[in-house]
Design a protein around this motif. Structure first.
Motif, PDB file in Angstrom:
ATOM      1  N   ASP A  22      28.700   2.779  32.565  1.00 33.44           N
ATOM      2  CA  ASP A  22      29.213   2.957  33.924  1.00 33.44           C
ATOM      3  C   ASP A  22      30.108   4.184  34.061  1.00 33.44           C
ATOM      4  O   ASP A  22      30.588   4.483  35.163  1.00 33.44           O
ATOM      5  CB  ASP A  22      30.010   1.711  34.363  1.00 33.44           C
ATOM      6  CG  ASP A  22      29.142   0.458  34.414  1.00 33.44           C
ATOM      7  OD1 ASP A  22      27.939   0.597  34.642  1.00 33.44           O
ATOM      8  OD2 ASP A  22      29.691  -0.646  34.209  1.00 33.44           O
ATOM      9  N   ASN A  23      30.354   4.883  32.959  1.00 33.22           N
ATOM     10  CA  ASN A  23      31.193   6.081  33.026  1.00 33.22           C
ATOM     11  C   ASN A  23      30.589   7.123  33.964  1.00 33.22           C
ATOM     12  O   ASN A  23      29.384   7.408  33.895  1.00 33.22           O
ATOM     13  CB  ASN A  23      31.357   6.718  31.644  1.00 33.22           C
ATOM     14  CG  ASN A  23      32.284   5.921  30.751  1.00 33.22           C
ATOM     15  OD1 ASN A  23      32.896   4.955  31.172  1.00 33.22           O
ATOM     16  ND2 ASN A  23      32.388   6.340  29.491  1.00 33.22           N
ATOM     17  N   GLN A  24      31.410   7.660  34.831  1.00 31.85           N
ATOM     18  CA  GLN A  24      31.020   8.794  35.661  1.00 31.85           C
ATOM     19  C   GLN A  24      31.896   9.976  35.249  1.00 31.85           C
ATOM     20  O   GLN A  24      33.107   9.944  35.451  1.00 31.85           O
ATOM     21  CB  GLN A  24      31.226   8.482  37.143  1.00 31.85           C
ATOM     22  CG  GLN A  24      30.408   7.312  37.658  1.00 31.85           C
ATOM     23  CD  GLN A  24      30.710   7.020  39.115  1.00 31.85           C
ATOM     24  OE1 GLN A  24      30.645   7.919  39.965  1.00 31.85           O
ATOM     25  NE2 GLN A  24      31.042   5.789  39.418  1.00 31.85           N
ATOM     26  N   ASN A  25      31.267  10.981  34.678  1.00 29.55           N
ATOM     27  CA  ASN A  25      32.005  12.139  34.185  1.00 29.55           C
ATOM     28  C   ASN A  25      32.087  13.220  35.257  1.00 29.55           C
ATOM     29  O   ASN A  25      31.078  13.554  35.897  1.00 29.55           O
ATOM     30  CB  ASN A  25      31.343  12.718  32.936  1.00 29.55           C
ATOM     31  CG  ASN A  25      31.410  11.762  31.760  1.00 29.55           C
ATOM     32  OD1 ASN A  25      31.997  10.689  31.860  1.00 29.55           O
ATOM     33  ND2 ASN A  25      30.812  12.134  30.648  1.00 29.55           N
ATOM     34  N   PHE A  26      33.278  13.764  35.435  1.00 21.53           N
ATOM     35  CA  PHE A  26      33.498  14.854  36.378  1.00 21.53           C
ATOM     36  C   PHE A  26      34.165  16.007  35.648  1.00 21.53           C
ATOM     37  O   PHE A  26      34.805  15.824  34.608  1.00 21.53           O
ATOM     38  CB  PHE A  26      34.389  14.410  37.543  1.00 21.53           C
ATOM     39  CG  PHE A  26      33.732  13.466  38.511  1.00 21.53           C
ATOM     40  CD1 PHE A  26      33.238  13.927  39.716  1.00 21.53           C
ATOM     41  CD2 PHE A  26      33.611  12.114  38.213  1.00 21.53           C
ATOM     42  CE1 PHE A  26      32.635  13.063  40.614  1.00 21.53           C
ATOM     43  CE2 PHE A  26      33.012  11.237  39.102  1.00 21.53           C
ATOM     44  CZ  PHE A  26      32.521  11.707  40.307  1.00 21.53           C
TER      45      PHE A  26
END
Length: 317
Positions: A118-122
């Motif tokens: 579920d990690n969303q990397n920005f």
């Protein structure tokens, strides 16, 4: 001639008027873009790798500065103090190894290690100099993770959800009646205090690494919600605080009621009274270990009231 002057004046006035209106609308539109789909975040933890050379003083200094700074975000921006807008963009690139290790440690602490998909990397496109941040930003569940260049991870939680959680906890708390004369410091087993997640320590503007939070509530005062908050410092000393909250469970103010300071031949500690009118009296006492050789000394006595905004106000003598 006079007609031309008047016409030019009216034209100039209308030009300036419409320019002001346009500028105001532009500012309002900018504010709308900030507020739309924006999440407000609460700092809940500062962590670092166990083999890091990071020292406690650095983290304490960082916390003291960061706890005063509001953090918000939307899909395109990270927003500090409602005025520093920092562009971000989602990326599929892997995190640097040191950053990934920091994140893994924090996800494990939060029992989210199995939710890494579920990690969303920005990526932060323009780094703000005043916060010494790494370019990486990660969202997972209700948490936002920022990374400091000193191998420190800053964990934030959705503030609106924290307030909802606090509301649920508050409704279950036992209510204590006034007056309170030097009571509940520290609370005993049957005093009715209920545990509160340590994540709320920074929400309540506690000191770094205060833990074992427990609370009981007072009856509302002028629509202000009041908590007696018990905690323990990093050194193991008990602390008792009075916390005020708004009806929407926004933090307002905090006052330390019970605290002590160890001295070479004794200690300095507080005695407190909250009377039926919600006036608070705190006496600071110096007490020796050997009461036969040296008397207990009253250092000062201070009175406080709770104003209409829920702030603890010191009364003048």
């Amino acid at each position: 001639m006079m007609f031309k002057i008047i016409s030019r004046f009216i034209g100039l006035f209308l030009f300036c008027y419409f320019a002001i209106i346009a500028n105001t609308e532009a500012k309002n539109n900018a504010n709308d873009s900030i507020n739309k789909d924006t999440t407000e975040w609460q700092l809940v933890n500062i962590n670092y790798l166990s083999n890091s050379t990071t020292d406690f003083e650095l983290i304490d200094q960082m916390y003291r500065s960061l706890k005063k700074i509001s953090v918000k975000s939307n899909k395109y921006q990270l927003i500090f103090e409602d005025k520093y807008l920092i562009n971000i963009k989602q990326t599929k690139a892997n995190l640097a190894a040191s950053i990934q290790n920091l994140l893994d440690k924090e996800l494990k602490r939060l029992n989210l290690i199995d939710n890494q998909q579920d990690n969303q990397n920005f990526m932060i496109e323009t780094l703000p100099n005043q916060y010494n941040l790494n370019e990486s930003l990660v969202l997972n569940s209700d948490y936002l993770f920022l990374f400091n260049n000193n191998d420190i991870i800053l964990t934030y939680k959705n503030k609106q959800k924290m307030r909802k959680e606090l509301e649920s906890i508050y409704n279950q708390l036992h209510t204590v009646t006034l007056p309170l004369n030097d009571r509940y410091w520290p609370p005993e087993k049957n005093d009715g205090f209920l545990p509160i997640p340590d994540e709320f320590n920074y929400f309540f503007k506690g000191m770094l690494d205060d833990d074992y939070l427990k609370a009981i509530k007072l009856k509302e005062f002028n629509n202000i919600k009041l908590l007696l908050l018990s905690s323990y410092s990093l050194s193991g000393s008990p602390q008792l605080s009075l916390v005020s909250l708004s009806n929407n469970f926004y933090f307002i103010d905090r006052m330390e009621l019970g605290e002590n300071l160890e001295l070479e031949d004794g200690g300095i500690w507080n005695k407190f009274l909250i009377d039926n009118n919600y006036q608070i009296t705190i006496q600071k006492i110096e007490s020796p270990y050997d009461g036969y050789k040296k008397q207990t000394i009253l250092l000062n006595r201070t009175n406080y009231i709770i104003d209409e905004k829920g702030v603890f106000v010191k009364l003048k003598r």
